[in-house]
Design a protein around this motif. Sequence first.
Motif, PDB file in Angstrom:
ATOM      1  N   THR A 125       6.633   5.837   0.983  1.00  0.00           N
ATOM      2  CA  THR A 125       6.132   6.890  -0.825  1.00  0.00           C
ATOM      3  C   THR A 125       6.882   5.497  -1.578  1.00  0.00           C
ATOM      4  N   GLU A 126       6.427   5.565  -3.196  1.00  0.00           N
ATOM      5  CA  GLU A 126       7.151   5.384  -3.690  1.00  0.00           C
ATOM      6  C   GLU A 126       8.906   5.269  -4.605  1.00  0.00           C
ATOM      7  N   SER A 127       9.198   6.761  -4.353  1.00  0.00           N
ATOM      8  CA  SER A 127       9.756   6.918  -4.002  1.00  0.00           C
ATOM      9  C   SER A 127      11.381   6.237  -2.920  1.00  0.00           C
ATOM     10  N   GLU A 128      10.415   6.210  -1.612  1.00  0.00           N
ATOM     11  CA  GLU A 128      10.645   5.801  -1.083  1.00  0.00           C
ATOM     12  C   GLU A 128      11.074   4.001  -1.616  1.00  0.00           C
ATOM     13  N   TYR A 129      10.229   3.574  -1.460  1.00  0.00           N
ATOM     14  CA  TYR A 129      10.554   2.359  -2.761  1.00  0.00           C
ATOM     15  C   TYR A 129      11.671   2.111  -2.970  1.00  0.00           C
ATOM     16  N   ALA A 130      11.696   3.090  -4.218  1.00  0.00           N
ATOM     17  CA  ALA A 130      12.521   2.872  -5.527  1.00  0.00           C
ATOM     18  C   ALA A 130      13.715   3.380  -4.693  1.00  0.00           C
ATOM     19  N   ARG A 131      14.075   4.495  -3.842  1.00  0.00           N
ATOM     20  CA  ARG A 131      15.394   4.618  -3.288  1.00  0.00           C
ATOM     21  C   ARG A 131      16.021   3.052  -3.053  1.00  0.00           C
ATOM     22  N   LEU A 132      15.246   2.016  -2.013  1.00  0.00           N
ATOM     23  CA  LEU A 132      15.557   0.735  -1.324  1.00  0.00           C
ATOM     24  C   LEU A 132      16.065  -0.541  -2.667  1.00  0.00           C
ATOM     25  N   ARG A 147      16.714  -2.048 -11.147  1.00  0.00           N
ATOM     26  CA  ARG A 147      15.986  -0.673 -11.875  1.00  0.00           C
ATOM     27  C   ARG A 147      14.362  -0.548 -11.151  1.00  0.00           C
ATOM     28  N   SER A 148      13.212  -0.029 -11.202  1.00  0.00           N
ATOM     29  CA  SER A 148      12.096   0.313 -10.603  1.00  0.00           C
ATOM     30  C   SER A 148      11.220   0.825 -11.562  1.00  0.00           C
ATOM     31  N   GLU A 149      10.747  -0.142 -11.998  1.00  0.00           N
ATOM     32  CA  GLU A 149       8.680   0.427 -13.205  1.00  0.00           C
ATOM     33  C   GLU A 149       8.621   1.328 -12.379  1.00  0.00           C
ATOM     34  N   PRO A 150       7.240   2.510 -13.103  1.00  0.00           N
ATOM     35  CA  PRO A 150       6.537   3.246 -11.818  1.00  0.00           C
ATOM     36  C   PRO A 150       5.440   1.667 -11.381  1.00  0.00           C
ATOM     37  N   ALA A 151       4.601   2.279 -10.165  1.00  0.00           N
ATOM     38  CA  ALA A 151       3.761   1.224  -9.894  1.00  0.00           C
ATOM     39  C   ALA A 151       2.782   1.103 -10.667  1.00  0.00           C
ATOM     40  N   THR A 152       2.260  -0.078 -10.171  1.00  0.00           N
ATOM     41  CA  THR A 152       1.052   0.036 -11.328  1.00  0.00           C
ATOM     42  C   THR A 152      -0.439  -0.272  -9.844  1.00  0.00           C
ATOM     43  N   PRO A 153      -1.090   0.233  -9.837  1.00  0.00           N
ATOM     44  CA  PRO A 153      -2.098  -0.007  -9.073  1.00  0.00           C
ATOM     45  C   PRO A 153      -3.525  -1.489  -9.587  1.00  0.00           C
ATOM     46  N   LEU A 154      -3.451  -2.038  -8.039  1.00  0.00           N
ATOM     47  CA  LEU A 154      -4.225  -2.856  -8.054  1.00  0.00           C
ATOM     48  C   LEU A 154      -5.242  -3.128  -7.703  1.00  0.00           C
ATOM     49  N   ALA A 155      -5.589  -3.559  -5.983  1.00  0.00           N
ATOM     50  CA  ALA A 155      -7.252  -3.503  -5.386  1.00  0.00           C
ATOM     51  C   ALA A 155      -7.083  -2.546  -4.080  1.00  0.00           C
ATOM     52  N   ARG A 156      -8.580  -2.190  -4.078  1.00  0.00           N
ATOM     53  CA  ARG A 156      -7.977  -1.262  -2.663  1.00  0.00           C
ATOM     54  C   ARG A 156      -7.301  -0.282  -3.093  1.00  0.00           C
ATOM     55  N   VAL A 157      -6.177  -0.565  -1.818  1.00  0.00           N
ATOM     56  CA  VAL A 157      -5.529   0.938  -2.329  1.00  0.00           C
ATOM     57  C   VAL A 157      -3.726   0.065  -2.205  1.00  0.00           C
ATOM     58  N   GLU A 158      -3.656  -0.826  -2.616  1.00  0.00           N
ATOM     59  CA  GLU A 158      -2.520  -1.988  -2.692  1.00  0.00           C
ATOM     60  C   GLU A 158      -2.256  -1.859  -4.204  1.00  0.00           C
ATOM     61  N   SER A 159      -0.746  -1.423  -4.469  1.00  0.00           N
ATOM     62  CA  SER A 159       0.111  -1.440  -6.279  1.00  0.00           C
ATOM     63  C   SER A 159       0.628  -2.567  -5.719  1.00  0.00           C
ATOM     64  N   ALA A 201       0.696  -1.056   0.274  1.00  0.00           N
ATOM     65  CA  ALA A 201       0.035  -0.027  -0.143  1.00  0.00           C
ATOM     66  C   ALA A 201       0.901   1.159   0.115  1.00  0.00           C
ATOM     67  N   ILE A 202       1.575   2.168  -1.022  1.00  0.00           N
ATOM     68  CA  ILE A 202       2.399   2.886  -1.353  1.00  0.00           C
ATOM     69  C   ILE A 202       1.859   4.000  -0.519  1.00  0.00           C
ATOM     70  N   ILE A 203       2.165   4.921  -0.123  1.00  0.00           N
ATOM     71  CA  ILE A 203       1.974   6.254   0.300  1.00  0.00           C
ATOM     72  C   ILE A 203       2.015   7.142  -0.508  1.00  0.00           C
ATOM     73  N   PRO A 204       1.025   8.323  -0.807  1.00  0.00           N
ATOM     74  CA  PRO A 204       1.172   9.239  -1.470  1.00  0.00           C
ATOM     75  C   PRO A 204       1.731  10.143  -1.078  1.00  0.00           C
ATOM     76  N   ASP A 205       2.204  10.726  -2.162  1.00  0.00           N
ATOM     77  CA  ASP A 205       3.501  11.891  -1.968  1.00  0.00           C
ATOM     78  C   ASP A 205       2.870  13.432  -0.989  1.00  0.00           C
ATOM     79  N   ASP A 206       1.565  13.486  -1.490  1.00  0.00           N
ATOM     80  CA  ASP A 206       0.568  15.079  -1.533  1.00  0.00           C
ATOM     81  C   ASP A 206       0.154  14.385  -0.021  1.00  0.00           C
TER      82      ASP A 206
END
Length: 347
Positions: free
Chosen positions: A308-315, A322-334, A280-285
Motif C-alpha cells: 500500500t502507499e503507507s507501506e511504501y512510505a514507511r520503507l 520523505r515521500s510525497e503523495p503518489a501520482t497516478p500514471l497509467a493502468r494501475v501504476e503510480s 502498482a500501489i494496493i489500495p487500503d480498502d
Amino acid sequence: MTVDHANESPAAAGIRVLLETTWATWRFAAIGGLLRIGAFEQLADGALTIDELAGRCGADPETLRRVLRCVAATGLLRSAGPQRYELTDACRAVIDGWAFAGFGFNADPEIWNALGELTETIRSGKAPLIDRYGGLYGYLATRPATAAGFDALVKGNDAPVASALAQAIDFARLSTVVDVGGGHGGFITPILQAHPGVRGILTELDRAVPAARAQLATNGLSDRCDVVACDFFTDPLPPGAGGYLLAHIIHNWNDEQALAILRSVRAAIPDDGRLLLVEAIIPDDDSPHLAKDLDIRLITILPGGGRTESEYARLLAEAGFRSEPATPLARVESVMVAIPALGPARR
C-alpha cells in the motif's frame, strides 16, 4: 446480453464469483495448452483440419478437437468448415505481440504451477519456486523461451506507464537520471526522448548489459545514456545524479531487501535529488483492484510483493526519505516522489 447483478442475493453473488473464477482457469488452461503444442503458430498460415493440426503438433485428434472447441468460444479461433479451424482477426492482431508472449510466460508449467502451490506459500510464507530456483529470475535463467516471454510482457506492460511518467515529471530539473535495474531501457528511453537535455545512466546486472546497450543504440540514445554493470545489493550506485528511478523494482523484494536497495540509493543521491518510485500501489480498502491480483502472482514467484502507499512510505522513511503523495500514471501504476530527509543515517 448485459446481466444486472444489482439485485442478486448474497448467495447468488458468492456462487457467481466462485464459478466465473473457476471457468476462467479452464479457459486459461485450454489456451495455454494450444500455445505450448504450437497450435497457434501452425494456424498462422491458414485454416487446418483437426487431423492436419494434430499431425503437425503431435496431438491426439479427439482431445485436440475438444480443446479447439473451447478456445473458439473465447474469440481467438473460429470454425472454418467441418472439423476445421482458423485464427480470428483478433488473434492475428496479437499473435506476434507482447500480450501473446506474456500469456506464454504465465502458461509456462513452473510459473503456472506456482499458483497451485499458493497453499504452501500461505503456510510457510515462502514460495516453493524460490526453494527450487531462487525465485523467478533464477528460473528464467534456465528457460530462455520463458524469459523472452517475460521480457515481452514487461515491455508491453511498461510502455504506457513509462510514457505517462515521462510527461508527469519535470525531468529537465533533474539533469541526469539513474534508472536502477532498468532492464533493456523501457523506462529511460521515453524519458530521454521526451526530454532532450536530460542524460541517463542505466544500471543492470552483467548479463543484461549487452541487451540494454543494443536497445538504447536502436533508439539513438547511446550518446546520452551510459549502461553500467551493477548489482544493487553489493555494488554502489552511480553517485550525484539529480534523479534515481526505481520502476517495478521494490515489489520484487521483501522489506529487508527493499530497504537495502533504498539505502543504496540514499547513499548515492545528493540532498537535493529526487527518488522516483513507480509501482502498482494496493489500495487500503476492499475495492477490486488489479494490484491486489498482481500481488498473488508476485508472492508465488518472488520473495516480495505489492504494498500500500503507507507501506511504501514507511520503507522510504526508514531508508532516509520523505515521500510525497503518489501520482497516478497509467493502468494501475503510480509514482511516488521521495526527497532525501535531512541528516539520515546512511548505512
